[in-house]
Design a protein around this motif. Structure first.
Motif, PDB file in Angstrom:
ATOM      1  N   PHE A 136      -3.441  -6.573  -2.440  1.00 34.18           N
ATOM      2  CA  PHE A 136      -2.202  -5.937  -1.974  1.00 34.18           C
ATOM      3  C   PHE A 136      -2.283  -5.662  -0.475  1.00 34.18           C
ATOM      4  O   PHE A 136      -1.990  -4.562  -0.003  1.00 34.18           O
ATOM      5  CB  PHE A 136      -1.889  -4.675  -2.798  1.00 34.18           C
ATOM      6  N   SER A 137      -2.733  -6.707   0.248  1.00 37.91           N
ATOM      7  CA  SER A 137      -2.781  -6.668   1.709  1.00 37.91           C
ATOM      8  C   SER A 137      -3.444  -5.409   2.238  1.00 37.91           C
ATOM      9  O   SER A 137      -2.908  -4.740   3.112  1.00 37.91           O
ATOM     10  CB  SER A 137      -1.366  -6.803   2.276  1.00 37.91           C
TER      11      SER A 137
ATOM     12  N   ASP B  12       7.679  -5.837  -3.419  1.00 40.18           N
ATOM     13  CA  ASP B  12       8.217  -5.590  -2.085  1.00 40.18           C
ATOM     14  C   ASP B  12       7.124  -5.017  -1.179  1.00 40.18           C
ATOM     15  O   ASP B  12       6.278  -4.243  -1.640  1.00 40.18           O
ATOM     16  CB  ASP B  12       9.381  -4.593  -2.213  1.00 40.18           C
ATOM     17  N   THR B  13       7.155  -5.406   0.113  1.00 40.53           N
ATOM     18  CA  THR B  13       6.049  -5.026   1.009  1.00 40.53           C
ATOM     19  C   THR B  13       5.947  -3.516   1.218  1.00 40.53           C
ATOM     20  O   THR B  13       4.913  -3.031   1.652  1.00 40.53           O
ATOM     21  CB  THR B  13       6.191  -5.695   2.389  1.00 40.53           C
ATOM     22  N   THR B  14       7.014  -2.759   0.910  1.00 46.44           N
ATOM     23  CA  THR B  14       6.930  -1.303   1.080  1.00 46.44           C
ATOM     24  C   THR B  14       6.362  -0.603  -0.157  1.00 46.44           C
ATOM     25  O   THR B  14       6.213   0.619  -0.166  1.00 46.44           O
ATOM     26  CB  THR B  14       8.329  -0.708   1.348  1.00 46.44           C
ATOM     27  N   THR B  15       6.022  -1.367  -1.205  1.00 48.77           N
ATOM     28  CA  THR B  15       5.543  -0.775  -2.457  1.00 48.77           C
ATOM     29  C   THR B  15       4.259   0.025  -2.251  1.00 48.77           C
ATOM     30  O   THR B  15       3.325  -0.444  -1.590  1.00 48.77           O
ATOM     31  CB  THR B  15       5.243  -1.899  -3.487  1.00 48.77           C
ATOM     32  N   LYS B  16       4.240   1.223  -2.823  1.00 53.77           N
ATOM     33  CA  LYS B  16       2.973   1.975  -2.884  1.00 53.77           C
ATOM     34  C   LYS B  16       2.293   1.535  -4.165  1.00 53.77           C
ATOM     35  O   LYS B  16       2.826   1.750  -5.256  1.00 53.77           O
ATOM     36  CB  LYS B  16       3.256   3.478  -2.926  1.00 53.77           C
ATOM     37  N   VAL B  17       1.124   0.911  -4.069  1.00 51.65           N
ATOM     38  CA  VAL B  17       0.547   0.337  -5.283  1.00 51.65           C
ATOM     39  C   VAL B  17      -0.101   1.413  -6.154  1.00 51.65           C
ATOM     40  O   VAL B  17      -0.709   2.363  -5.658  1.00 51.65           O
ATOM     41  CB  VAL B  17      -0.456  -0.808  -4.990  1.00 51.65           C
ATOM     42  N   PRO B  37       6.634 -13.076   1.402  1.00 55.49           N
ATOM     43  CA  PRO B  37       7.224 -13.242   2.737  1.00 55.49           C
ATOM     44  C   PRO B  37       6.954 -14.597   3.408  1.00 55.49           C
ATOM     45  O   PRO B  37       7.838 -15.179   4.026  1.00 55.49           O
ATOM     46  CB  PRO B  37       6.586 -12.111   3.546  1.00 55.49           C
ATOM     47  N   SER B 121       1.143 -11.744  -1.048  1.00 52.01           N
ATOM     48  CA  SER B 121       0.857 -10.386  -0.587  1.00 52.01           C
ATOM     49  C   SER B 121       0.374  -9.488  -1.723  1.00 52.01           C
ATOM     50  O   SER B 121       0.183  -8.306  -1.531  1.00 52.01           O
ATOM     51  CB  SER B 121       2.088  -9.788   0.089  1.00 52.01           C
ATOM     52  N   ASP B 122       0.151 -10.038  -2.929  1.00 49.92           N
ATOM     53  CA  ASP B 122      -0.412  -9.204  -3.996  1.00 49.92           C
ATOM     54  C   ASP B 122      -1.922  -9.410  -4.116  1.00 49.92           C
ATOM     55  O   ASP B 122      -2.707  -8.542  -3.796  1.00 49.92           O
ATOM     56  CB  ASP B 122       0.321  -9.401  -5.330  1.00 49.92           C
TER      57      ASP B 122
END
Lengths: 322, 249
Positions: A136-137, B12-17, B37, B121-122
């Protein structure tokens, strides 16, 4: 059985990341109670190859064919796989850089070797073989089990450090036929900036964001980078606006970096930006907004206008040097 | 010329994992899914190449390995402008498994140019593109920042540390693309969204393939300690701390 590391060179020279790779692979070989072999591809002088011995390499295989002086991932992968087979390597280790990312997946397919990229430390366990990688980058880590007999890892920069371990190096030419069909990509032009510190190699990075207000205001950033011997970088909005080139963008969709010192000037610290810098050893944040999220990931913070603070910092560094 | 764009469906890149089931699985509750992306930029560049009438690009297909939950993401790719979408119906186990599935499809359905984002991005495996190239025995070019066509002449820019290379290659080939390949991702237009409903989204069965790696556990990075605040007039103090406390100078 053995482990093999592929030591990439740049114009016949190794970098600290190469020596880190050798240090890591040596420790892995010790863990597995086996030998390490280091493979070099392209022409590298004997004195340079001997430097690998400073970090525990006692056997180096070299393919010193001038045709291989520039990276051709197909041909390199072919050689790495053949060398790994010839020394019966159980684990193949590469650096997680452009060339490692291009070669390792190909070797994985050739050898049916389970591949994990951006590994962060020595294996968590050997049986089962489990490694830790960033996912997750940079927002989390994953523990990945490799189930195949052969395994291939690329290791993240600055994950292990250099471990001095002087050895006498035996250098052997690894003879093989090179298939000319593997050279279908031709380089017709190459440009390299010789005068700038390369961002992906830099120990110190000075990075700036929209807080600089205009692309004309970058002089304080460049002056600070110069006095620190640092590379310059920027946030995504800055590269999207064309204030700086895409090659400077650090963050989730740009470069993920792990320098010793990261200075974030006028960067608010969006989650995507933090993902790209969170592995930095020390983070300094300078921002006018005391509530900016960058302060929650920083080690040191200054609330103030970058246009005032950066020149002051540059001056203080110059004074401390003289 | 036909272009295949490999698509990952990612949070989505703003996700808090967050994780669940003893930190063994990604917790996808409330997660917004998007086109990875870099894959979105690859699709944008493919569109630009097709729209330039000087090129002979006549088809853009997007391909994804995953379950039906990704169909919305594939419809979005069709709305942006892909002509066709293919979903290989399998749970994507690892990069080797995904690349192997796409390679099987390519063997039956050849393309001239295969574009793949530098990583998803995951899981950040950064391997699928190069693995497809190897499965197919195609040239593969990494770190690609531009793809230009002039009839059958293919010119590619590739980022190297501190610089760039200009390359020529022959089709078919795989380009693993990164930032710079297109300036901004396209947003689907209303017309695009309407048209996407009529475009083909084929679902293909997966082939049997070995799984070489498995995620068994996740962890979050350690929380940082408090940020030490320094007065904006005291640059000397910061230099002192960086030297003697953090020991990074």
């Amino acid at each position: 059985m053995s482990v093999i590391a592929f030591a990439k060179n740049w114009n016949g020279k190794f970098k600290n990341s190469t020596f880190e790779l050798v240090s890591y692979t040596k420790a892995l070989a010790n863990q597995l109670n086996t030998n390490m072999v280091v493979l070099s591809i392209g022409e590298v002088a004997e004195e340079e190859l001997k430097l690998l011995g400073n970090y525990g390499a006692d056997k180096v295989l070299t393919v010193s064919n001038p045709q291989l002086n520039t990276l051709t991932s197909r041909a390199y992968a072919d050689i790495v796989a053949k060398a790994a087979n010839s020394v019966e390597a159980e684990v193949i280790v590469l650096s997680d850089n452009n060339s490692g990312k291009a070669i390792a997946p190909r070797v994985s397919v050739k050898l049916k070797a389970g591949h994990v990229a951006a590994v962060q430390e020595l294996p968590l366990s050997l049986d089962p073989f489990v490694v830790k990688k960033s996912v997750f980058s940079g927002k989390a880590f994953g523990h990945i089990q490799i189930k195949s007999d052969k395994k291939i890892l690329t290791i993240a920069k600055n994950c292990f450090g250099l471990v001095a371990n002087p050895c006498d190096v035996a250098i052997e030419e690894f003879a093989l036929d090179i298939d000319t069909n593997l050279f279908k990509v031709k380089i017709i032009q190459e440009e390299e900036q010789k005068d700038k510190v390369i961002l992906s190699d830099a120990d110190i990075v000075v990075s700036a964001g929209r807080g600089m207000r205009s692309p004309e205001n970058w002089t304080p950033v460049e002056e600070l980078a110069e006095v620190l011997g640092a590379a310059t970088a920027c946030s995504r909005p800055v590269s999207d606006e064309g204030w700086r080139g895409h090659e400077e963008h650090v963050g989730q969709t740009g470069k993920v970096i792990a320098p010793n010192l990261y200075i974030a000037a006028g960067i608010s610290g969006a989650i995507q930006h933090v993902a790209g810098i969170s592995r930095s050893k020390c983070i300094v944040a300078i921002n006018t907004d005391p509530e900016a999220p960058i302060f929650s990931v920083a080690d040191y913070g200054i609330v103030g206008d970058v246009m005032d603070v950066l020149p002051r910092l540059t001056k203080a560094l110059r004074n401390s040097k003289s | 010329m036909k272009i295949l764009v490999c698509i990952s469906n990612v949070p989505d890149t703003t996700t808090k994992v967050k994780f669940k089931e003893g930190d063994s699985l990604f917790d996808d509750s409330g997660v917004q899914w998007i086109i990875n992306p870099w894959d979105e930029l690859a699709l944008t560049r493919a569109m630009e190449l097709k729209e330039d009438a000087g090129n002979s690009v006549n088809e853009i297909c997007v391909i994804h390995v995953g379950g039906a939950s990704a169909d919305a993401t594939l419809r979005k790719a069709l709305a942006i402008g892909a002509d066709k979408a293919v979903r290989i119906d399998a749970c994507p186990a690892d990069a080797y498994h995904v690349a192997g599935q796409i390679a099987e499809y390519l063997k039956e359905n050849p393309f001239d140019i295969i574009l793949s984002g530098i990583e998803s991005s995951d899981y950040n495996g950064s391997s699928v593109g190069a693995m497809i190239a190897e499965f197919m025995d195609y040239p593969g070019i990494s770190s690609v920042t531009s793809v230009n066509l002039d009839d059958d002449d293919i010119q590619i820019n590739r980022a190297i540390p501190g610089g760039k290379q200009v390359l020529k290659t022959e089709a078919p080939f795989v380009a693993v693309v990164q930032k710079g390949i297109a300036t901004e991702p396209r947003i689907p237009s209303m017309r695009g969204i309407m048209m996407a409903r009529k475009k083909p989204l084929e679902v293909k069965p997966a082939v049997e393939l070995e799984v070489l790696t498995e995620s068994i556990k996740f962890e979050l990075p350690q929380e940082k300690g408090a940020c030490k605040m320094i007065d904006s007039e005291s640059a000397e103090q910061l230099v002192e701390l960086l030297k003697n406390e953090a020991k990074v100078l």
